[in-house]
Design an enzyme around this catalytic site. Structure first.
Site, mmCIF file in Angstrom:
data_model
loop_
_atom_site.group_PDB
_atom_site.id
_atom_site.type_symbol
_atom_site.label_atom_id
_atom_site.label_comp_id
_atom_site.label_asym_id
_atom_site.label_seq_id
_atom_site.Cartn_x
_atom_site.Cartn_y
_atom_site.Cartn_z
ATOM 1 N N CYS H 34 0.858 -1.184 0.000
ATOM 2 C CA CYS H 34 0.000 0.000 0.000
ATOM 3 C C CYS H 34 0.894 1.234 0.000
ATOM 4 O O CYS H 34 1.776 1.362 0.861
ATOM 5 C CB CYS H 34 -0.890 -0.014 1.230
ATOM 6 S SG CYS H 34 -1.818 1.513 1.433
ATOM 7 N N ASP H 41 -0.525 -5.526 0.197
ATOM 8 C CA ASP H 41 -1.827 -5.760 -0.423
ATOM 9 C C ASP H 41 -1.754 -7.053 -1.227
ATOM 10 O O ASP H 41 -0.677 -7.449 -1.678
ATOM 11 C CB ASP H 41 -2.209 -4.597 -1.358
ATOM 12 C CG ASP H 41 -2.839 -3.438 -0.618
ATOM 13 O OD1 ASP H 41 -3.403 -3.664 0.464
ATOM 14 O OD2 ASP H 41 -2.755 -2.303 -1.117
#
Lengths: 129, 129, 129, 129, 129, 129, 129, 129, 129, 129
Positions: H34, H41
């Site tokens: 992220c 992520d």
């Protein structure tokens, strides 16, 4: 034959009292009123029993269930009351009533009550291949 | 070969009486009449048994079931009567009849009855990996 | 190698007779004739066994099943006969034959027969997490 | 690191030999040849074991499976041979091999073989609510 | 509050140490590196435990899992190491870690390891109707 | 009738204290705040109990659950606190609370806690065919 | 009849060339080699076609697929090559080949190629009530 | 052959450029960081394309995906960037990338982007019965 | 970065404004208050849009949804308000908001609202085989 | 109100003839006799119609279906006769009868017949998002 709601449960002689067998009835159309708000409640009832000398008659059971339509009834109480009425009428060896009430206040409730005749023991189940 | 409804259950010699084995028959086309209203009732029957010396013949079983088409019969009684007739005809070691009747008055009923020959015990099941 | 239907079941030496292991064969293409009407019957067979000294050879099993194509055979009898032939050919520690026959006269029949070698006991199963 | 098919099974030290834990490997890409016809056979293998001092190395397991690609092998024999090779390489407390072979001659076969170390007993499973 | 990967597992006092209860955490975003090839591995972890005096803090657990992102780790070893770290941090009555790794070399592997505190026995489960 | 969030749990007399029966309530709309970040958490709660002399009143249960809407609460602690409050209010024979919290930090957590009245033992279940 | 792998595709006369009809074949046992690493690849093939004057013979199709067992082949190329060979052998009105390859490097690939005879248009499908 | 993460996408000549066919690749092991918090992520990517003169090579695609492991990337941006890189490398007739990201902040996001070569029109699909 | 509920929707520049692509967000944790009774309502929201020059930022979207936690809002009104706020913030080409509210008074409600930019037309979809 | 089987179909005025709406009735308890063998046949009927000025009355429909219980009827003929009787009684804008007969001779048959009033056109269906 009457077709009015009634608390009278008719019975008939168990056609085969010398054998332990199971009767299972699904009653999806039960409705009563909430005793606090007066609004309708709905439930799916399942009745399972091993009769002794008496069986409950189907049509009178339908009229009996109908008799709760305009009565206020708490979930826990009405489940036990129905079980007791059915036990009083038929004196079964075993009886179980499962009442699945629809969601109220974001919560849905299921009440499950059983009656076992004193001294009665469930027969050992047979599992066939 | 007759093809009329008949209460006569034909049997044949169990081809392998020295072994305990299971016969399971699904009979989805049972219909009789409601003894109160005379209207048709419908049921799905499942017969499971471990034969002793005799087996029930398939075609006579079909004609036997057909014989209820024009007879009035309560759910609990007819299930036990069929079981008894089958037990009388075949004297099995174990027999179970499950009758699932279609909804009547908003209620659907299942009756399950068993016969166990005196002194017979179910063999311990073998679970293979 | 012949490819004609044959009642001859070929066997081969169990490659690992010192271990109890399971062989499971699904045989969905079984067909024979109804001994009463001469019409075709169909069944799905499942054979499960724990071999002792011998295993049944796959191709001869296929030809053996094929040999019933033009034979009349009652459901209960043919299931037991096949089991007996397989037991006679392989003398297994345990063998189970499940025959699921297709609907006839509105009734479908399943026959399940087992053989256990004298004195043999099923090993306790191991359940891994 | 070699990438040729090989019967050599590499092992490594069980990183936690003081604890009984389960390793389960699914091996869907197994293929060998039919020893009778020379035609390809296919199977899905599942290996489950509780290691003792040694674990089987993943890549060598893949190359080992590959080594059967051009070998003739009966279903029952190859399942037992693979289990024996894995037992010989790792001496596990418990090992089970399940081989699901694809349909041949209209029949599909599954072979399931287990090894239990002498004296080893499966721990009682814990079921959490 | 830090948001860096860390091997430090924070704990907090079990809010109800006098009761045996179950905590189950699903951790689908685990990734580490293959120690042989340096390539990424992925797994879905499930942690189940009955705490004693300490519980593992959720965010530190996330950062702990993150700490494996750049570390080489064998399937069997990393599953046991994580279990050991969690046991060392929380001394639970019971703990089980299930690690389902994604397919590598055509084989997918699941490792399941448990810790049981010495002398602890699982409570008998209650099954309600 | 009040409709404000409240920690007050109302009870009513068990309508049938002489029988052991099950009440199961599903409460999918639970929300509280994360005590670390102040952000909302969500859970699905399932309450199952066998009442002794008292039952929990449905509407007060809803208001009680609502009372957590603006409170910080750790997953493990709030599950035990709710169970304790319900046990304190109703002194049941058996009570189990299952709280399934939504994913946070890529991890979702379920907490399951039980209360058993001292000396109480679960009745042997009856399995009907 | 030979049973060796072969690139020769046998055909036979379409028994009903005046009608457009569909032939769909599922071929789950395809395997070839990766041209880069020499390691085995596996795929499930689905062949769908509307024949013109010729149909592909089943056994020769099996031997044709077998012929890839020891050949290196990229996913995209082998799918198109097989389609072309089948088109060359049968000159169908329409043919579609779907090849679902097993996961490699954490990625699984499906290749779908079609042939349409010049000027051919798919018949408008008929939807029956 | 290198096995390091790399933004270099290798291509190879489309083995059948005269035919429009579909290549579909499922890439479940995508992970990046992220860009706001630096935390990992995860996403499941699906790539579908109709090649023109070039195809993307499988291993370089894997290494390309790996190259995002340590890069910060917004959901919407990274999906479009990957699509653009793949379009730049292969100039396909049609390409679609679907990126299903795992839940963050109680919200899960899917981004779907397409490229169509100028003037290209999708062929009319053929539906076989 | 703030973590308080806020009606402020942050946006960022669409990273690829020259392409029409889809963003789909599932937001299962929406809760507000019933404007009549003050009691909590719950909904599952699904946001789908084709951005023009701006995208909505994920964290601000979460805080925006949080901002309804203590606000009274009718089902139909709040769905339209959220859509309008998102349209005002991002001026998308197309946006659809689906709000599935939990049952109230025995009735559950779903509200679906769309925005289309003036003159915008949906691109013809491509269906791959 | 009579409760005898009857070919008389009662109707009542369509309460909203200015609107086209659909009535769908499932009739699972249809049974008649095979005209060749005299043996019972069974079917599940589904009646769907858009009424014009008249609707069919539920109880008379039940008695009408009952009237076939002792009549011989071919599958195709009885389906068309029932449709014609219902059309004659109600002159609907559209009516469809689907009769699914149970297996006979290893074959199960479904007959589907429709009536459309002259000049009537089905309204274009509305697909909501």
């Amino acid at each position: 034959m009457t077709t009015r709601p009634s608390k009278e449960l008719e019975v008939f002689d168990n056609p085969q009292p010398s054998r332990e067998y199971t009767i299972r009835m699904n009653i999806p159309e039960f409705t009563c009123l909430c005793p606090k708000t007066g609004q309708p409640d709905f439930a799916n009832l399942t009745l399972e029993y091993i009769p002794d000398q008496l069986c409950v008659e189907l049509k009178s059971l339908k009229l009996y269930m109908w008799s709760y339509r305009d009565e206020g009834a708490f979930h826990e109480a009405v489940t036990n009351t129905i079980l007791e009425d059915l036990v009083a009428a038929t004196s079964p060896k075993f009886m179980r009533l499962t009442a699945e009430f629809w969601v109220r206040g974001g919560i849905d409730t299921t009440v499950i009550a059983e009656h076992r005749a004193p001294g009665w023991r469930a027969p050992e189940p047979v599992e066939l291949p």
